[in-house]
Design an enzyme around this catalytic site. Sequence first.
Site, PDB file in Angstrom:
ATOM      1  CE  LYS A  38      -4.281   1.934   2.993  1.00 55.97           C
ATOM      2  NZ  LYS A  38      -4.519   1.738   3.888  1.00 55.97           N
TER       3      LYS A  38
ATOM      4  CB  SER B 106      -8.095   3.835   3.373  1.00 53.51           C
ATOM      5  OG  SER B 106      -7.168   3.252   3.734  1.00 53.51           O
TER       6      SER B 106
ATOM      7  CB  SER C 143      -8.814   1.472   5.727  1.00 52.30           C
ATOM      8  OG  SER C 143      -9.406   2.444   5.917  1.00 52.30           O
TER       9      SER C 143
END
Lengths: 95, 496
Positions: free
Chosen positions: B79, B159, B183
């Site tokens: 990420k 997210s 997330s």
Amino acid sequence: MSLDKATVRKIGFLARLEIPEEDLEGLAHELNGILGWVEQLQQVNTEGVAPLASVSETRLYWRDDVVTDGAMPEKVLANAPDGLDGYFLVPKVVE
Amino acid sequence: MTDLTSLTLAEARDGLAKGEFTSVELTGACLAAMEARKDLNAFIVTCPEIALDRAEASDARRAKGEALGPMDGAPVAIKDLFCTEGVQTTAASKILQGFKPQYESTVSARLKAGGAVMLGKTNLDEFAMGSANITSAYGNVVSPWQAEDDAAPLVPGGSSGGSAAAVAARMCLAATGTDTGGSIRQPAAFTGIVGLKPTYGRCSRWGIVAFASSLDQAGPMTRSVRDAAIMLGQMAGFDAKDSTSANVALPDFEKALTGDIRGLKVGVPKEYRPIGLATEIAALWDQGITWLKDAGAEVVEISLPHTDKALATYYIIAPAEASSNLARYDGVRYGLRVENGGNLDEMYMKTRAAGFGKEVKRRILIGTYVLSAGYYDAYYLKAQKVRALIANDFREAFKQVDVILTPTAPSDPFPIEGGAKVDPITMYLNDVFTVPASLAGLPALSLPGGLSQRGLPLGLQLIGRPFDEETVLRAAQAMEAAAGFTAVPTLLREGK
């Protein structure tokens, strides 16, 4: 309570966020919506409850008082938008 | 040969060990899949050279009999919230455009040290603030799933939406995510994969771009529960560089997967069944309860009385911490600077106005307000007290049960177009089932439970005691076996 344009402008300055005049009204409306919604917490009885700042139950530990990092000015400055002779440069602060 | 990109981490580990394929082949297959699925916008940066270098190094180690661990040679995505040395790290924000960290985050360093191959940096909501991956400065991520009756592009959740899409679309074997209020879990649910948010303190936060420091936690996003166990073992562990990192023993998580949950006590919180809970979500939850009972677990109703106040608590605490953390983006040390001959304050204000997106600004303003003089007690301190009550609810519940089962998200995935139009609070409601465990710092995992009426993935969440990821994983594996979820994303099916 309700936020007005002047308050939004003031918060903007505290957060160092420039907010165009024409956006103040809309932002005030949005922020009021969110603040009105979180107002529901006032219904919860929290008398005698200690605030919880961290769920981490482990105690901070002591380490030896020695240097563990450093001596890498070029790495520290590598991403600076502006720098000179090992310093960060900012707009003039003192006249 | 089987499609290499469809392998689980466990299968890749075994195949590499047997010499059925090399890491270079595996990595090449993933890079090709990433190229073919570029339209999903799952990656902000790809690093094929680094990936192939690491894959070659892995193969060389293996040839010498020096393979490092279960993930040596496994291609994974990181990420874009983890600082990676020399590779652009943006947090999906314009304010960090071009930022090349001079250091590696502890979690990504551990993966690297274990031989994992980094394919690239995945897209996310800006500074991890969002539930739909539509606040990224680098464009939204498109889910590889589509509804049966409607081809409208869907959100992958957020997210960690880029990581979720990349794992679901078989562009990588696994990916790292971070979870502040859901997330990892909500995007995992939306894309039909497994996502595990470990106990707060289990994985080091050092080198992860901070959002809300008392909540942020890194974890694995994978295609199986076993993979989550393997990857967590490679990510977790004490780190002196993070003062909240827990100095506790690191178990062999994979060993916890015994398949035996007889006698396990599972709590079902009645407050998670609010009036108006979507019928199919309720039905899936009931199905999950049945699977656990059939496997020999004992299911009991429990009460977490402050559940309905968790979201409002979160939306005070997280923005407050964010406003403080994001003060560092000032145009001085890294990232964007906007200057036009003004003074220092003007430079700060213009830089931050130009660098942050709408949702981030909104949260900074809310956070600044609730921390400001005169309002601190009414908002922030009050929220911290309610947080204590929420954490206590779980403590009480875990005197009775070993693990808690809930749905992961209140709905199936929604269209990108619709997501952009909803008001902030409606968007925040996506996290209604995930936020309580975050506030309490508990480990929680989402696994795919089935498909909605529209043919889209739905997730179930298991929440455990602090540092008891093992029980969560064991229960999850039993449910995974019962669910038999084999559906693949729409875009991967024949003829697509």
